[in-house]
Design a protein around this motif. Structure first.
Motif, PDB file in Angstrom:
ATOM      1  N   TRP A 314      92.783  72.025 -41.524  1.00  0.00           N
ATOM      2  CA  TRP A 314      93.491  71.834 -40.547  1.00  0.00           C
ATOM      3  C   TRP A 314      93.486  70.379 -39.760  1.00  0.00           C
ATOM      4  N   SER A 315      92.847  69.376 -40.246  1.00  0.00           N
ATOM      5  CA  SER A 315      92.608  68.173 -39.940  1.00  0.00           C
ATOM      6  C   SER A 315      93.372  67.058 -40.773  1.00  0.00           C
ATOM      7  N   PRO A 316      93.619  65.814 -40.270  1.00  0.00           N
ATOM      8  CA  PRO A 316      94.417  65.023 -41.016  1.00  0.00           C
ATOM      9  C   PRO A 316      93.679  64.133 -41.931  1.00  0.00           C
ATOM     10  N   ASN A 317      94.212  63.701 -42.774  1.00  0.00           N
ATOM     11  CA  ASN A 317      93.377  62.487 -43.411  1.00  0.00           C
ATOM     12  C   ASN A 317      94.317  61.293 -43.609  1.00  0.00           C
ATOM     13  N   SER A 327     100.478  70.280 -41.627  1.00  0.00           N
ATOM     14  CA  SER A 327      99.254  69.382 -42.443  1.00  0.00           C
ATOM     15  C   SER A 327      99.402  68.062 -42.185  1.00  0.00           C
ATOM     16  N   HIS A 328     100.113  67.696 -41.350  1.00  0.00           N
ATOM     17  CA  HIS A 328     100.271  66.056 -40.877  1.00  0.00           C
ATOM     18  C   HIS A 328      99.384  65.801 -39.752  1.00  0.00           C
ATOM     19  N   MET A 329      99.099  64.481 -39.434  1.00  0.00           N
ATOM     20  CA  MET A 329      98.606  63.995 -38.279  1.00  0.00           C
ATOM     21  C   MET A 329      99.303  64.518 -36.892  1.00  0.00           C
ATOM     22  N   VAL A 330     100.517  64.177 -37.161  1.00  0.00           N
ATOM     23  CA  VAL A 330     101.496  64.500 -36.058  1.00  0.00           C
ATOM     24  C   VAL A 330     102.505  65.465 -36.177  1.00  0.00           C
ATOM     25  N   ARG A 331     102.456  66.567 -35.416  1.00  0.00           N
ATOM     26  CA  ARG A 331     103.430  67.738 -35.513  1.00  0.00           C
ATOM     27  C   ARG A 331     104.199  67.542 -34.364  1.00  0.00           C
ATOM     28  N   GLU A 339     102.565  66.330 -30.878  1.00  0.00           N
ATOM     29  CA  GLU A 339     101.251  67.058 -31.072  1.00  0.00           C
ATOM     30  C   GLU A 339     100.280  66.056 -31.790  1.00  0.00           C
ATOM     31  N   LEU A 340      99.237  65.448 -31.331  1.00  0.00           N
ATOM     32  CA  LEU A 340      98.703  64.471 -32.056  1.00  0.00           C
ATOM     33  C   LEU A 340      97.383  65.471 -32.403  1.00  0.00           C
ATOM     34  N   ARG A 341      97.044  65.752 -33.937  1.00  0.00           N
ATOM     35  CA  ARG A 341      96.064  66.505 -34.242  1.00  0.00           C
ATOM     36  C   ARG A 341      94.877  65.988 -34.787  1.00  0.00           C
ATOM     37  N   LEU A 342      94.876  64.770 -34.109  1.00  0.00           N
ATOM     38  CA  LEU A 342      93.795  63.853 -34.762  1.00  0.00           C
ATOM     39  C   LEU A 342      92.363  64.095 -33.986  1.00  0.00           C
ATOM     40  N   PHE A 375     107.625  62.457 -43.346  1.00  0.00           N
ATOM     41  CA  PHE A 375     107.636  63.293 -44.375  1.00  0.00           C
ATOM     42  C   PHE A 375     108.862  64.228 -44.225  1.00  0.00           C
ATOM     43  N   PRO A 376     109.500  64.947 -45.270  1.00  0.00           N
ATOM     44  CA  PRO A 376     110.323  65.965 -45.016  1.00  0.00           C
ATOM     45  C   PRO A 376     109.623  67.155 -44.576  1.00  0.00           C
ATOM     46  N   ALA A 377     110.114  68.089 -43.808  1.00  0.00           N
ATOM     47  CA  ALA A 377     109.419  69.219 -43.202  1.00  0.00           C
ATOM     48  C   ALA A 377     108.804  70.329 -44.182  1.00  0.00           C
ATOM     49  N   ASN A 378     109.128  70.104 -45.351  1.00  0.00           N
ATOM     50  CA  ASN A 378     108.716  71.304 -46.324  1.00  0.00           C
ATOM     51  C   ASN A 378     107.495  70.844 -47.175  1.00  0.00           C
ATOM     52  N   VAL A 379     106.945  69.263 -46.948  1.00  0.00           N
ATOM     53  CA  VAL A 379     105.825  68.922 -47.673  1.00  0.00           C
ATOM     54  C   VAL A 379     104.742  69.427 -47.226  1.00  0.00           C
ATOM     55  N   ASN A 380     103.567  69.795 -48.054  1.00  0.00           N
ATOM     56  CA  ASN A 380     102.269  70.075 -47.599  1.00  0.00           C
ATOM     57  C   ASN A 380     101.400  68.859 -48.024  1.00  0.00           C
ATOM     58  N   MET A 381     101.111  68.132 -47.020  1.00  0.00           N
ATOM     59  CA  MET A 381     100.335  67.010 -47.130  1.00  0.00           C
ATOM     60  C   MET A 381      98.896  67.049 -47.868  1.00  0.00           C
ATOM     61  N   TYR A 382      98.281  68.243 -47.702  1.00  0.00           N
ATOM     62  CA  TYR A 382      97.079  68.485 -48.400  1.00  0.00           C
ATOM     63  C   TYR A 382      97.003  68.440 -50.069  1.00  0.00           C
TER      64      TYR A 382
END
Ligand code: ADP
Ligand code: MG
Ligand code: MG
Ligand code: MG
Ligand code: MG
Length: 452
Positions: A314-317, A327-331, A339-342, A375-382
Protein backbone atom coordinates in the motif's frame (compact mmCIF):
# COMPACT_ATOMS: atom_id res chain seq x y z
CA UNK A 1 -10.64 -0.81 31.89
CA UNK A 2 -12.45 2.50 31.50
CA UNK A 3 -10.28 5.60 31.12
CA UNK A 4 -12.97 7.96 29.97
CA UNK A 5 -14.23 9.68 33.07
CA UNK A 6 -16.71 12.27 31.82
CA UNK A 7 -19.34 11.16 29.31
CA UNK A 8 -20.57 14.04 27.18
CA UNK A 9 -17.49 16.14 28.02
CA UNK A 10 -17.51 19.47 26.17
CA UNK A 11 -14.56 21.75 25.34
CA UNK A 12 -16.55 24.97 25.22
CA UNK A 13 -15.75 27.90 22.90
CA UNK A 14 -12.51 27.92 20.88
CA UNK A 15 -10.24 30.47 22.57
CA UNK A 16 -8.36 33.44 21.14
CA UNK A 17 -4.57 32.89 20.86
CA UNK A 18 -3.98 35.27 23.79
CA UNK A 19 -6.96 34.24 25.96
CA UNK A 20 -6.34 34.40 29.71
CA UNK A 21 -5.52 30.76 30.53
CA UNK A 22 -5.55 31.41 34.25
CA UNK A 23 -9.20 32.45 34.05
CA UNK A 24 -9.95 29.49 31.74
CA UNK A 25 -8.36 27.16 34.30
CA UNK A 26 -10.63 28.48 37.05
CA UNK A 27 -13.76 28.29 34.90
CA UNK A 28 -13.07 24.76 33.58
CA UNK A 29 -11.39 23.12 36.57
CA UNK A 30 -7.95 22.74 34.98
CA UNK A 31 -5.09 22.05 37.43
CA UNK A 32 -2.26 21.54 34.92
CA UNK A 33 -1.26 22.59 31.42
CA UNK A 34 1.13 20.68 29.18
CA UNK A 35 2.80 23.52 27.27
CA UNK A 36 4.15 21.68 24.24
CA UNK A 37 6.02 21.90 20.96
CA UNK A 38 7.28 19.42 18.36
CA UNK A 39 10.94 19.38 17.37
CA UNK A 40 12.50 18.54 14.00
CA UNK A 41 12.52 14.80 14.66
CA UNK A 42 8.84 14.96 15.57
CA UNK A 43 9.38 14.52 19.31
CA UNK A 44 6.64 16.14 21.40
CA UNK A 45 8.34 18.13 24.19
CA UNK A 46 6.47 19.61 27.10
CA UNK A 47 6.56 21.34 30.45
CA UNK A 48 3.81 20.56 32.93
CA UNK A 49 2.68 23.91 34.33
CA UNK A 50 0.29 24.23 37.30
CA UNK A 51 -2.57 26.62 36.66
CA UNK A 52 -1.21 28.91 39.42
CA UNK A 53 1.83 29.60 37.20
CA UNK A 54 0.19 29.75 33.75
CA UNK A 55 -0.19 33.55 33.81
CA UNK A 56 3.55 33.99 34.17
CA UNK A 57 4.26 31.33 31.48
CA UNK A 58 1.89 33.11 29.09
CA UNK A 59 3.86 36.29 29.67
CA UNK A 60 7.43 34.93 29.70
CA UNK A 61 7.18 31.52 27.97
CA UNK A 62 8.00 28.02 29.23
CA UNK A 63 11.78 27.56 29.26
CA UNK A 64 13.72 24.69 27.64
CA UNK A 65 17.44 24.08 26.97
CA UNK A 66 17.37 24.07 23.16
CA UNK A 67 20.32 21.68 22.78
CA UNK A 68 18.34 19.08 24.73
CA UNK A 69 15.86 18.90 21.83
CA UNK A 70 16.25 18.24 18.08
CA UNK A 71 16.33 21.81 16.83
CA UNK A 72 20.05 22.00 16.08
CA UNK A 73 21.33 24.25 18.85
CA UNK A 74 24.50 23.92 20.93
CA UNK A 75 24.71 23.89 24.73
CA UNK A 76 25.73 27.55 24.68
CA UNK A 77 22.41 28.71 23.15
CA UNK A 78 20.14 30.87 25.32
CA UNK A 79 16.80 29.57 26.65
CA UNK A 80 14.19 28.34 24.22
CA UNK A 81 10.96 29.98 25.35
CA UNK A 82 7.71 28.38 24.27
CA UNK A 83 4.80 30.81 24.13
CA UNK A 84 1.45 29.01 24.48
CA UNK A 85 -1.08 29.54 21.67
CA UNK A 86 -4.29 29.44 23.71
CA UNK A 87 -6.40 28.80 20.60
CA UNK A 88 -4.97 25.25 20.51
CA UNK A 89 -6.08 24.42 24.07
CA UNK A 90 -7.61 20.98 24.51
CA UNK A 91 -8.81 19.95 27.95
CA UNK A 92 -8.06 16.24 28.15
CA UNK A 93 -11.38 14.39 28.40
CA UNK A 94 -9.91 11.34 30.18
CA UNK A 95 -8.04 13.54 32.72
CA UNK A 96 -10.12 16.75 32.75
CA UNK A 97 -7.84 18.45 35.29
CA UNK A 98 -5.20 18.45 32.52
CA UNK A 99 -5.08 20.53 29.31
CA UNK A 100 -2.68 20.44 26.35
CA UNK A 101 -1.66 23.67 24.67
CA UNK A 102 0.70 23.93 21.72
CA UNK A 103 3.27 26.72 21.66
CA UNK A 104 5.60 28.64 19.38
CA UNK A 105 9.38 28.63 19.92
CA UNK A 106 11.41 31.79 20.58
CA UNK A 107 15.04 32.44 21.51
CA UNK A 108 16.03 35.92 22.67
CA UNK A 109 12.79 37.38 21.34
CA UNK A 110 13.16 35.88 17.86
CA UNK A 111 10.97 33.05 16.56
CA UNK A 112 13.04 29.91 15.89
CA UNK A 113 12.73 29.76 12.10
CA UNK A 114 13.47 26.03 11.86
CA UNK A 115 10.89 25.00 14.46
CA UNK A 116 8.29 22.95 12.58
CA UNK A 117 5.25 25.03 13.59
CA UNK A 118 7.08 28.18 12.40
CA UNK A 119 7.93 26.48 9.08
CA UNK A 120 4.23 25.70 8.59
CA UNK A 121 3.13 29.19 9.66
CA UNK A 122 5.49 30.73 7.06
CA UNK A 123 3.79 28.69 4.32
CA UNK A 124 0.35 29.64 5.68
CA UNK A 125 1.36 33.31 5.45
CA UNK A 126 2.39 32.73 1.81
CA UNK A 127 -0.96 31.04 1.11
CA UNK A 128 -2.76 33.94 2.74
CA UNK A 129 -0.91 36.41 0.49
CA UNK A 130 -2.24 34.46 -2.47
CA UNK A 131 -5.76 34.44 -1.00
CA UNK A 132 -5.85 30.73 -0.11
CA UNK A 133 -6.19 28.36 2.83
CA UNK A 134 -4.94 24.77 2.53
CA UNK A 135 -7.32 22.30 4.15
CA UNK A 136 -5.97 18.88 4.99
CA UNK A 137 -6.96 15.58 6.51
CA UNK A 138 -4.45 12.93 7.66
CA UNK A 139 -4.72 9.17 8.13
CA UNK A 140 -2.17 8.33 10.81
CA UNK A 141 -2.07 4.53 10.98
CA UNK A 142 -0.75 2.82 14.12
CA UNK A 143 -0.13 -0.61 15.66
CA UNK A 144 -1.30 -1.66 19.12
CA UNK A 145 1.52 -3.68 20.66
CA UNK A 146 2.06 -5.61 23.83
CA UNK A 147 3.68 -3.34 26.42
CA UNK A 148 5.82 -6.26 27.58
CA UNK A 149 7.62 -7.31 24.39
CA UNK A 150 6.52 -5.05 21.51
CA UNK A 151 4.87 -7.92 19.64
CA UNK A 152 1.31 -7.53 18.30
CA UNK A 153 -0.81 -7.40 21.42
CA UNK A 154 -3.63 -9.61 20.12
CA UNK A 155 -2.33 -13.13 19.60
CA UNK A 156 -5.53 -14.12 17.74
CA UNK A 157 -4.99 -11.39 15.15
CA UNK A 158 -3.22 -13.63 12.63
CA UNK A 159 -5.22 -13.58 9.38
CA UNK A 160 -3.24 -12.89 6.22
CA UNK A 161 -5.89 -10.34 5.16
CA UNK A 162 -6.99 -8.85 8.49
CA UNK A 163 -8.26 -5.51 7.14
CA UNK A 164 -11.70 -4.50 8.51
CA UNK A 165 -11.90 -7.71 10.58
CA UNK A 166 -14.70 -7.17 13.09
CA UNK A 167 -13.53 -9.64 15.73
CA UNK A 168 -9.98 -8.26 15.90
CA UNK A 169 -11.49 -4.84 16.30
CA UNK A 170 -13.78 -5.99 19.11
CA UNK A 171 -10.80 -7.34 21.06
CA UNK A 172 -9.45 -3.75 21.13
CA UNK A 173 -12.85 -2.05 21.30
CA UNK A 174 -12.40 -0.64 24.82
CA UNK A 175 -9.21 1.21 23.87
CA UNK A 176 -10.46 2.35 20.45
CA UNK A 177 -13.73 3.63 21.95
CA UNK A 178 -11.79 5.63 24.57
CA UNK A 179 -9.64 7.18 21.83
CA UNK A 180 -12.61 8.09 19.62
CA UNK A 181 -14.63 9.52 22.55
CA UNK A 182 -11.59 11.58 23.51
CA UNK A 183 -11.15 12.95 20.00
CA UNK A 184 -14.81 13.72 19.51
CA UNK A 185 -15.03 15.46 22.87
CA UNK A 186 -12.21 17.60 21.42
CA UNK A 187 -14.33 18.38 18.36
CA UNK A 188 -12.35 16.25 15.88
CA UNK A 189 -15.41 14.93 14.08
CA UNK A 190 -14.25 11.29 13.91
CA UNK A 191 -16.40 9.49 11.36
CA UNK A 192 -14.87 5.99 11.24
CA UNK A 193 -12.36 3.59 12.78
CA UNK A 194 -11.11 0.36 11.25
CA UNK A 195 -8.69 -2.50 11.55
CA UNK A 196 -6.13 -1.87 8.85
CA UNK A 197 -4.24 -4.16 6.50
CA UNK A 198 -1.62 -5.40 8.97
CA UNK A 199 -2.24 -7.56 12.03
CA UNK A 200 -2.50 -5.29 15.04
CA UNK A 201 -2.92 -2.15 12.90
CA UNK A 202 -5.73 0.42 13.14
CA UNK A 203 -6.78 3.74 11.62
CA UNK A 204 -9.09 6.48 12.89
CA UNK A 205 -10.42 9.12 10.48
CA UNK A 206 -11.58 12.57 11.43
CA UNK A 207 -12.84 15.59 9.55
CA UNK A 208 -10.43 17.75 7.57
CA UNK A 209 -9.71 21.34 8.68
CA UNK A 210 -7.42 24.23 7.85
CA UNK A 211 -3.94 22.71 7.81
CA UNK A 212 -2.67 24.34 11.04
CA UNK A 213 -5.64 22.98 12.99
CA UNK A 214 -5.13 19.54 11.43
CA UNK A 215 -1.41 19.63 12.28
CA UNK A 216 -2.10 20.56 15.93
CA UNK A 217 -4.79 17.84 16.02
CA UNK A 218 -2.36 15.32 14.51
CA UNK A 219 0.07 16.03 17.36
CA UNK A 220 -2.69 15.64 19.96
CA UNK A 221 -3.92 12.48 18.20
CA UNK A 222 -0.54 10.74 18.47
CA UNK A 223 -0.20 11.80 22.10
CA UNK A 224 -3.74 10.63 23.00
CA UNK A 225 -3.37 7.28 21.17
CA UNK A 226 -0.06 6.53 22.91
CA UNK A 227 -1.26 7.73 26.32
CA UNK A 228 -4.54 5.82 26.23
CA UNK A 229 -2.80 2.69 24.88
CA UNK A 230 -0.47 2.82 27.90
CA UNK A 231 -3.41 3.29 30.29
CA UNK A 232 -4.98 0.16 28.80
CA UNK A 233 -1.74 -1.79 29.30
CA UNK A 234 -0.59 -1.68 25.63
CA UNK A 235 1.91 0.28 23.57
CA UNK A 236 0.93 2.15 20.38
CA UNK A 237 3.45 2.79 17.62
CA UNK A 238 3.42 4.90 14.46
CA UNK A 239 6.80 3.47 13.35
CA UNK A 240 6.93 3.30 9.52
CA UNK A 241 7.54 -0.45 9.26
CA UNK A 242 7.82 -2.28 12.57
CA UNK A 243 7.27 -5.77 11.06
CA UNK A 244 9.01 -6.85 7.87
CA UNK A 245 6.17 -9.20 6.81
CA UNK A 246 3.34 -6.70 7.36
CA UNK A 247 2.21 -3.41 5.83
CA UNK A 248 3.74 -0.37 7.47
CA UNK A 249 2.20 2.71 9.03
CA UNK A 250 1.38 5.28 6.38
CA UNK A 251 0.26 8.83 6.98
CA UNK A 252 -1.67 9.83 3.86
CA UNK A 253 -2.56 13.49 3.52
CA UNK A 254 -5.64 14.70 1.61
CA UNK A 255 -5.40 18.28 0.34
CA UNK A 256 -7.80 20.89 -1.01
CA UNK A 257 -7.25 24.61 -1.47
CA UNK A 258 -9.87 27.16 -0.52
CA UNK A 259 -10.57 30.75 -1.40
CA UNK A 260 -13.17 31.76 1.16
CA UNK A 261 -16.02 29.24 0.91
CA UNK A 262 -14.90 27.95 -2.49
CA UNK A 263 -12.74 24.86 -2.94
CA UNK A 264 -10.61 25.93 -5.92
CA UNK A 265 -9.40 22.33 -6.44
CA UNK A 266 -12.93 21.33 -7.42
CA UNK A 267 -13.24 20.59 -11.13
CA UNK A 268 -15.93 19.00 -13.23
CA UNK A 269 -14.89 15.42 -14.00
CA UNK A 270 -11.71 15.57 -11.94
CA UNK A 271 -9.69 18.20 -10.07
CA UNK A 272 -9.34 21.72 -11.52
CA UNK A 273 -6.49 23.01 -13.71
CA UNK A 274 -5.15 24.95 -10.72
CA UNK A 275 -5.16 21.75 -8.65
CA UNK A 276 -3.28 19.97 -11.46
CA UNK A 277 -0.52 22.60 -11.41
CA UNK A 278 -0.35 22.39 -7.60
CA UNK A 279 -0.16 18.60 -7.90
CA UNK A 280 2.48 18.96 -10.63
CA UNK A 281 4.68 20.81 -8.14
CA UNK A 282 4.18 18.13 -5.47
CA UNK A 283 5.01 15.34 -7.93
CA UNK A 284 8.09 17.09 -9.32
CA UNK A 285 9.53 17.67 -5.87
CA UNK A 286 8.62 14.33 -4.24
CA UNK A 287 12.05 12.69 -4.76
CA UNK A 288 13.60 15.76 -3.09
CA UNK A 289 11.20 16.01 -0.14
CA UNK A 290 11.11 12.30 0.68
CA UNK A 291 13.69 12.90 3.42
CA UNK A 292 10.97 14.93 5.18
CA UNK A 293 7.88 12.80 4.47
CA UNK A 294 9.86 9.62 5.18
CA UNK A 295 12.35 10.86 7.74
CA UNK A 296 13.77 7.72 9.40
CA UNK A 297 16.11 4.90 8.44
CA UNK A 298 13.15 2.56 8.89
CA UNK A 299 10.96 4.61 6.50
CA UNK A 300 12.71 3.03 3.52
CA UNK A 301 11.59 -0.44 4.53
CA UNK A 302 8.02 0.79 3.87
CA UNK A 303 8.81 2.60 0.62
CA UNK A 304 10.14 0.21 -1.99
CA UNK A 305 9.14 -2.41 0.56
CA UNK A 306 9.04 -6.16 0.14
CA UNK A 307 5.58 -7.70 -0.38
CA UNK A 308 3.52 -8.33 2.76
CA UNK A 309 1.37 -11.16 4.07
CA UNK A 310 -1.76 -9.37 2.82
CA UNK A 311 -0.35 -9.14 -0.71
CA UNK A 312 0.39 -5.41 -0.96
CA UNK A 313 2.49 -2.81 0.81
CA UNK A 314 0.00 0.00 0.00
CA UNK A 315 3.02 2.30 -0.23
CA UNK A 316 4.52 3.78 -3.39
CA UNK A 317 7.89 3.14 -4.98
CA UNK A 318 7.64 5.64 -7.85
CA UNK A 319 6.37 9.14 -8.56
CA UNK A 320 3.10 8.35 -10.28
CA UNK A 321 -0.58 9.23 -9.99
CA UNK A 322 -3.93 8.25 -11.33
CA UNK A 323 -7.63 8.55 -10.42
CA UNK A 324 -9.14 6.50 -7.62
CA UNK A 325 -6.25 4.01 -7.59
CA UNK A 326 -4.29 3.03 -4.48
CA UNK A 327 -1.25 1.64 -6.29
CA UNK A 328 0.19 5.11 -7.01
CA UNK A 329 1.96 7.75 -4.95
CA UNK A 330 -0.93 10.14 -5.49
CA UNK A 331 -4.57 9.15 -5.69
CA UNK A 332 -7.36 11.46 -6.79
CA UNK A 333 -10.36 9.93 -5.05
CA UNK A 334 -12.79 12.70 -5.98
CA UNK A 335 -13.06 15.84 -8.11
CA UNK A 336 -12.14 18.18 -5.23
CA UNK A 337 -8.93 16.90 -3.62
CA UNK A 338 -5.85 14.72 -4.01
CA UNK A 339 -4.26 12.27 -1.61
CA UNK A 340 -0.48 11.96 -1.19
CA UNK A 341 0.20 8.41 0.02
CA UNK A 342 3.95 8.87 0.44
CA UNK A 343 4.41 10.01 4.05
CA UNK A 344 4.71 7.54 6.92
CA UNK A 345 3.95 7.49 10.62
CA UNK A 346 7.23 9.23 11.47
CA UNK A 347 6.40 12.33 9.42
CA UNK A 348 6.39 15.62 11.27
CA UNK A 349 2.73 16.83 11.48
CA UNK A 350 3.75 20.44 10.69
CA UNK A 351 6.29 19.79 7.96
CA UNK A 352 3.94 17.60 5.90
CA UNK A 353 1.37 20.33 5.07
CA UNK A 354 4.19 22.92 4.85
CA UNK A 355 5.73 20.84 2.05
CA UNK A 356 2.39 20.56 0.26
CA UNK A 357 2.04 24.34 0.12
CA UNK A 358 5.69 25.09 -0.70
CA UNK A 359 5.72 22.64 -3.62
CA UNK A 360 2.12 23.28 -4.65
CA UNK A 361 2.58 27.04 -4.99
CA UNK A 362 5.90 26.44 -6.75
CA UNK A 363 3.93 24.21 -9.14
CA UNK A 364 1.38 26.97 -9.77
CA UNK A 365 4.14 29.54 -10.34
CA UNK A 366 6.05 27.31 -12.77
CA UNK A 367 2.86 25.89 -14.37
CA UNK A 368 4.09 22.39 -13.51
CA UNK A 369 2.45 19.73 -15.65
CA UNK A 370 1.64 16.47 -13.85
CA UNK A 371 0.65 14.70 -17.07
CA UNK A 372 4.02 13.03 -17.58
CA UNK A 373 3.63 10.99 -14.36
CA UNK A 374 -0.02 10.06 -14.90
CA UNK A 375 -1.33 6.58 -15.62
CA UNK A 376 -4.70 5.34 -16.85
CA UNK A 377 -6.99 4.50 -13.92
CA UNK A 378 -6.91 0.74 -14.54
CA UNK A 379 -3.12 0.23 -14.22
CA UNK A 380 -1.77 -1.72 -11.23
CA UNK A 381 1.51 0.06 -10.55
CA UNK A 382 2.83 -2.85 -8.45
CA UNK A 383 2.69 -5.12 -11.51
CA UNK A 384 4.92 -3.01 -13.75
CA UNK A 385 8.43 -4.50 -13.46
CA UNK A 386 11.58 -2.39 -13.16
CA UNK A 387 12.99 -1.60 -16.58
CA UNK A 388 9.59 -1.66 -18.33
CA UNK A 389 9.24 0.99 -21.10
CA UNK A 390 6.02 2.05 -19.32
CA UNK A 391 8.23 3.53 -16.60
CA UNK A 392 10.23 5.77 -18.93
CA UNK A 393 10.35 9.27 -17.48
CA UNK A 394 8.77 8.09 -14.20
CA UNK A 395 11.02 9.03 -11.27
CA UNK A 396 11.88 6.51 -8.56
CA UNK A 397 11.77 7.33 -4.88
CA UNK A 398 15.01 7.26 -2.86
CA UNK A 399 16.11 3.84 -1.59
CA UNK A 400 17.41 4.97 1.77
CA UNK A 401 17.69 7.93 4.12
CA UNK A 402 21.06 9.19 2.96
CA UNK A 403 20.09 9.21 -0.74
CA UNK A 404 16.91 11.05 0.24
CA UNK A 405 18.84 13.55 2.36
CA UNK A 406 21.31 14.25 -0.44
CA UNK A 407 18.42 14.77 -2.88
CA UNK A 408 16.87 17.28 -0.48
CA UNK A 409 20.18 19.03 0.02
CA UNK A 410 20.76 19.48 -3.70
CA UNK A 411 17.30 20.94 -4.39
CA UNK A 412 17.88 24.69 -4.43
CA UNK A 413 14.18 25.45 -5.02
CA UNK A 414 13.20 23.71 -1.80
CA UNK A 415 15.91 25.51 0.11
CA UNK A 416 14.51 28.85 -1.08
CA UNK A 417 10.92 27.77 -0.41
CA UNK A 418 11.38 26.25 3.05
CA UNK A 419 14.08 28.62 4.28
CA UNK A 420 17.84 28.22 4.75
CA UNK A 421 17.58 27.85 8.56
CA UNK A 422 15.22 24.90 8.29
CA UNK A 423 17.20 23.21 5.50
CA UNK A 424 20.54 23.54 7.29
CA UNK A 425 19.17 22.21 10.59
CA UNK A 426 17.09 19.40 9.08
CA UNK A 427 19.82 18.11 6.76
CA UNK A 428 22.38 18.19 9.57
CA UNK A 429 20.10 16.11 11.80
CA UNK A 430 19.34 13.62 9.01
CA UNK A 431 23.07 13.17 8.30
CA UNK A 432 23.70 12.61 12.01
CA UNK A 433 20.94 9.97 12.04
CA UNK A 434 22.52 8.19 9.08
CA UNK A 435 25.99 8.33 10.67
CA UNK A 436 24.57 6.88 13.90
CA UNK A 437 22.86 4.08 11.96
CA UNK A 438 25.99 3.37 9.92
CA UNK A 439 28.06 3.01 13.08
CA UNK A 440 25.63 0.38 14.40
CA UNK A 441 26.90 -3.19 14.01
CA UNK A 442 23.90 -5.33 13.08
CA UNK A 443 23.09 -9.00 13.50
CA UNK A 444 22.63 -9.20 9.72
CA UNK A 445 26.21 -8.02 9.13
CA UNK A 446 27.56 -10.60 11.55
CA UNK A 447 25.53 -13.37 9.93
CA UNK A 448 26.62 -12.38 6.43
CA UNK A 449 30.24 -11.63 7.15
CA UNK A 450 31.62 -13.61 10.10
CA UNK A 451 32.62 -16.46 7.81
CA UNK A 452 34.12 -14.32 5.08
P1 ADP B 1 -9.04 6.76 2.31
O1 ADP B 1 -8.68 5.64 3.24
O2 ADP B 1 -10.00 6.36 1.25
O3 ADP B 1 -7.85 7.46 1.76
P2 ADP B 1 -10.15 8.12 4.66
O4 ADP B 1 -11.61 8.25 4.83
O5 ADP B 1 -9.44 7.14 5.49
O6 ADP B 1 -9.87 7.87 3.11
O7 ADP B 1 -9.47 9.54 4.90
C1 ADP B 1 -9.83 10.64 4.15
C2 ADP B 1 -9.31 11.93 4.76
O8 ADP B 1 -9.49 12.95 3.79
C3 ADP B 1 -10.07 12.37 6.00
O9 ADP B 1 -9.19 12.96 6.93
C4 ADP B 1 -11.04 13.40 5.44
O10 ADP B 1 -11.49 14.35 6.39
C5 ADP B 1 -10.15 14.06 4.40
N1 ADP B 1 -10.86 14.82 3.36
C6 ADP B 1 -12.05 14.57 2.77
N2 ADP B 1 -12.37 15.54 1.90
C7 ADP B 1 -11.34 16.43 1.92
C8 ADP B 1 -11.07 17.66 1.27
N3 ADP B 1 -11.92 18.18 0.39
N4 ADP B 1 -9.92 18.29 1.56
C9 ADP B 1 -9.04 17.79 2.43
N5 ADP B 1 -9.24 16.65 3.07
C10 ADP B 1 -10.38 15.97 2.84
MG1 MG C 1 16.47 23.22 35.30
MG1 MG D 1 -8.09 5.54 5.22
MG1 MG E 1 -4.99 3.28 5.82
MG1 MG F 1 -5.74 6.97 2.24
Amino acid sequence: MQCFTKAGFCQGEKLAANADLSAVAKARGIDFFLVAFVDLRGVLRTKMVPSSAIKQIQRDGAGFAPAATWLDFGPHAADLLVMPDASTLLQVPFSPELAVVMGDCFIEGKEVAQSPRAVLKAQIAEAQKRGYVLKSGVEAEFFILSAQNDSISDERDIQSKPCYDAQSMMRRYALLADIVKTLNACDFGVYQTDHEDANGQFEINWHYRDCLTTADQHVFFKWAVKTLAERHGFRATFMPRPFSNLSGNGCHIHCSLWSGEKNVFEGKESISDLALQFLGGVLAKAPSFCAVTNPTVNSYKRLNGAATASGYTWSPNRVSWSGNNRSHMVRVPDNDRFELRLADGAVNPYLLPALMMACGFWGIDTKADPAKCSFPANVNMYEIPDGSPKLEGIASLPRNLIDATRALESDKDLSALLGADFMRAFIKLQKLEWADFSAHLSTWELMQTLDC
